[in-house]
Design an enzyme around this catalytic site. Structure first.
Site, PDB file in Angstrom:
ATOM      1  N   SER A 147     -40.729 -19.508 -10.842  1.00  0.00           N
ATOM      2  CA  SER A 147     -41.187 -18.282 -11.490  1.00  0.00           C
ATOM      3  C   SER A 147     -40.057 -17.637 -12.286  1.00  0.00           C
ATOM      4  O   SER A 147     -39.521 -18.255 -13.198  1.00  0.00           O
ATOM      5  CB  SER A 147     -41.765 -17.326 -10.439  1.00  0.00           C
ATOM      6  OG  SER A 147     -42.421 -16.248 -11.039  1.00  0.00           O
ATOM      7  N   ASP A 306     -43.178 -14.290 -18.009  1.00  0.00           N
ATOM      8  CA  ASP A 306     -42.099 -14.966 -17.293  1.00  0.00           C
ATOM      9  C   ASP A 306     -42.218 -16.482 -17.500  1.00  0.00           C
ATOM     10  O   ASP A 306     -43.186 -16.957 -18.098  1.00  0.00           O
ATOM     11  CB  ASP A 306     -42.099 -14.559 -15.815  1.00  0.00           C
ATOM     12  CG  ASP A 306     -43.259 -15.118 -15.023  1.00  0.00           C
ATOM     13  OD1 ASP A 306     -44.253 -15.539 -15.639  1.00  0.00           O
ATOM     14  OD2 ASP A 306     -43.180 -15.129 -13.780  1.00  0.00           O
ATOM     15  N   ASP A 308     -43.095 -19.197 -15.914  1.00  0.00           N
ATOM     16  CA  ASP A 308     -44.293 -19.979 -15.572  1.00  0.00           C
ATOM     17  C   ASP A 308     -45.579 -19.243 -15.941  1.00  0.00           C
ATOM     18  O   ASP A 308     -46.670 -19.670 -15.591  1.00  0.00           O
ATOM     19  CB  ASP A 308     -44.293 -20.384 -14.099  1.00  0.00           C
ATOM     20  CG  ASP A 308     -44.502 -19.210 -13.161  1.00  0.00           C
ATOM     21  OD1 ASP A 308     -43.971 -18.130 -13.443  1.00  0.00           O
ATOM     22  OD2 ASP A 308     -45.195 -19.370 -12.133  1.00  0.00           O
ATOM     23  N   ASP A 310     -47.137 -16.476 -15.136  1.00  0.00           N
ATOM     24  CA  ASP A 310     -48.083 -15.793 -14.254  1.00  0.00           C
ATOM     25  C   ASP A 310     -47.849 -14.279 -14.232  1.00  0.00           C
ATOM     26  O   ASP A 310     -48.665 -13.541 -13.700  1.00  0.00           O
ATOM     27  CB  ASP A 310     -48.087 -16.390 -12.837  1.00  0.00           C
ATOM     28  CG  ASP A 310     -46.762 -16.258 -12.106  1.00  0.00           C
ATOM     29  OD1 ASP A 310     -45.771 -15.805 -12.710  1.00  0.00           O
ATOM     30  OD2 ASP A 310     -46.713 -16.613 -10.910  1.00  0.00           O
TER      31      ASP A 310
END
Length: 577
Positions: A147, A306, A308, A310
């Protein structure tokens, strides 16, 4: 765990140890403290999977850590999910160091069990992985990502067949299977070429992306005739060197947002995240380049995802022409209001807002004004996903789900927080308010005036290594045993201890049961709509403290927040010193 030195010696004596990891191990010989930290424990399942620093050792992310986790996952799937070998597992990965390698290791380990693995050819966002599980009908999904953590981290997130992150009863079974493994160094794998020949490794391209974009089109609240009209909204977008570029730009294009400027320096994937101190849109510094570009092109709204994809951060032009970064709670409340105000009133009574126990009460107040019930979950979007799945049997309808840490889900075709959906909906909402002659900040002021001046804050203390883990446990245990009667002059009215699933009412001594899974969290409900919550992080060596206030003005709420933070920090420092 066994004495760390014996574990280290086992690794050091292993003849077939990966050459790069062997070199790292040799380099650590002279640093006893780092060597201990690499081996004193095993990475454990936290919020949805495992996450840690890349490197050699049982407390690090490496091919052996991955193989052990995947071996446990395979055992769990074969014992608990139907038709696993035919349905297979889908794997996606982000732009971090070793992400693609770990994705292939996942396939190589699953291949030993005859389980087919679908792997994306190139990097993809986390929400697309969640969607892929549902679209392909796989038995599970794996996302290789850390993340928004620093560059030296990577992680392994596991998704169930519903497309949500594994919840504790599922994760615990995987952990049990992992604990049966005696030697992580000797877990068998099948080579990539063999897997491809046997069609146990299937590479996937844009089929899933296109299906996702078709679903994304449907989330709009705009009238049909307005969808294809060019929108008078100037947008700046930065994917912060991550995975969101393609889906966000295509998603905006589908709704005819044509004035989109991308921060080119941050558009390319980069595992070093070289233009930011942290690739986290919660941190205002991550918006520096977007703000600079925003001023050049006179943008109405700035979007930042961010790595990734999400989490979404949003900044809005204010009255002096600068940009204000909205908190996750503020954007969440605005989205609640926009979505519910554009939902058929006849349906609202059956709709449910989902949020976590550390998310602002402003969203709940907004939902209540529309006649929509709010359901609180523990921290972690997996619990929101679990609730959505339960709605299939209860007949309740999902309205919106969010958490304070910039995670939002508009439509349940994915079952994890989805910055792509949120970026498109935030842009649509900004366009709607611009048509009314208002900015999102004006709309937010309207919510405050109507529902109260809610403000929230968070502080965290990083305590690394074995000593840090012990200190975090000491803090939680000490506060649990010596519960607050007041905090900064505000009387404690309720104490919620999620470790024992109990709510204590201080005025009557009554104890109520909390109908949520057990977790090491303490929440203190104070007089005048204020609250304080403490919880150790599930993915980082931190203890997090959350604060919520509601005053007669923003300045009063901000002042109360500061007092709470000061008092809690003082208590924590006294405990650990």
């Amino acid at each position: 765990m066994t004495n760390w030195k014996s574990v280290y010696e086992k690794w050091n004596a292993f003849q077939s140890l990966d050459s790069q990891l062997k070199k790292e191990l040799d380099d650590l010989q002279t640093n006893q403290e780092k060597l201990e930290d690499a081996f004193y424990k095993e990475l454990t399942f936290g919020t949805g999977g495992i996450r840690g620093v890349l490197g050699v050792g049982t407390n690090r992310m490496n091919i052996y850590t991955i193989r052990k986790a995947v071996h446990g996952l395979a055992e769990y799937l074969l014992n608990n999910v139907v038709n696993v070998k035919d349905r297979g597992v889908v794997v996606a990965y982000d732009s971090r160091y070793m992400s693609r390698e770990f994705a292939i290791e996942t396939a190589k380990t699953l291949g030993v069990f005859g389980i087919r693995t679908y792997v994306f050819k190139t990097i993809r966002p986390t929400p697309l992985l969640s969607f892929a599980v549902r679209f392909l009908g796989t038995a599970a999904g794996v996302m290789i990502t850390a993340s928004h953590n620093p560059p030296e981290y990577n992680g392994f997130k596991v998704y169930n067949e519903d497309g949500g992150q594994m919840v504790p009863n599922e994760a615990n079974k995987i952990i049990e299977a992992i604990q049966q493994i005696e030697n992580e160094l000797e877990i068998p794998v099948v080579e990539q070429e063999v897997l491809e020949q046997q069609e146990l490794l299937i590479w996937i391209d844009e089929e899933v992306d296109n299906a996702y974009l078709q679903q994304l089109k449907q989330i709009t609240k705009l009238p049909v005739e307005e969808v294809k009209q060019e929108k008078d909204l100037n947008i700046v977008f930065t994917p912060l060197h991550g995975t969101a570029y393609s889906l966000v730009t295509k998603g905006l294009e589908q709704l005819a947002f044509t004035n989109v400027s991308v921060v080119e320096e941050q558009a390319k994937p980069d595992p070093e995240f070289s233009t930011v101190a942290s690739p986290n849109p919660e941190e205002h510094q991550a918006f520096s380049m977007a703000i600079e570009l925003g001023k050049k092109v006179d943008a109405d709204i700035l979007l930042g995802t961010d790595p990734d994809a999400d989490r979404l951060g949003v900044a809005v032009k204010n009255e002096i022409g600068d940009y204000t970064v909205l908190t996750g709670n503020q954007l969440g409340a605005l989205l609640v209001d926009y979505i519910l105000s554009h939902t058929n009133k006849v349906l609202l009574s059956n709709y449910r807002l989902l949020k976590t126990i550390v998310t602002s009460e402003l969203g709940q107040a907004v939902a209540k004004s529309y006649g929509v019930k709010t359901i609180n979950t523990l921290t972690g979007f997996k619990y929101i996903s679990e609730k959505i799945h339960q709605f299939d049997s209860t007949g309740e309808a999902f309205a919106f789900g969010y958490e304070e840490s910039y995670g939002y889900l508009i439509s349940s075709f994915t079952r994890d927080k989805d910055a792509v959906q949120a970026a498109v909906m935030a842009s649509e909402m900004a366009y709607y308010w611009k048509q009314q002659g208002k900015s999102l900040l004006d709309a937010l002021d309207g919510l405050y005036e109507k529902h109260g001046y809610y403000r929230e804050g968070m502080s965290s203390l990083t305590l690394e290594g074995m000593a840090g883990t012990e200190k975090i446990a000491l803090i939680m245990n000490t506060i649990r045993e010596n519960s607050f009667k007041e905090i900064a002059g505000y009387r404690v009215e309720q104490v919620e201890d999620y470790l024992v699933s109990e709510r204590y009412i201080t005025s009557t001594g009554e104890i109520e049961t909390i109908e949520l899974p057990q977790e090491n969290v303490l929440k203190f409900i104070l007089q005048n709509n204020n609250w304080v919550c403490l919880r150790p992080s599930g993915t980082e060596p931190k203890i997090k403290c959350y604060f919520g206030t509601c005053g007669a003005s923003l300045s009063e709420s901000e002042e109360t927040l500061g007092v709470f933070k000061e008092r809690i920090n003082q208590v924590i420092n006294e405990i650990i010193s």
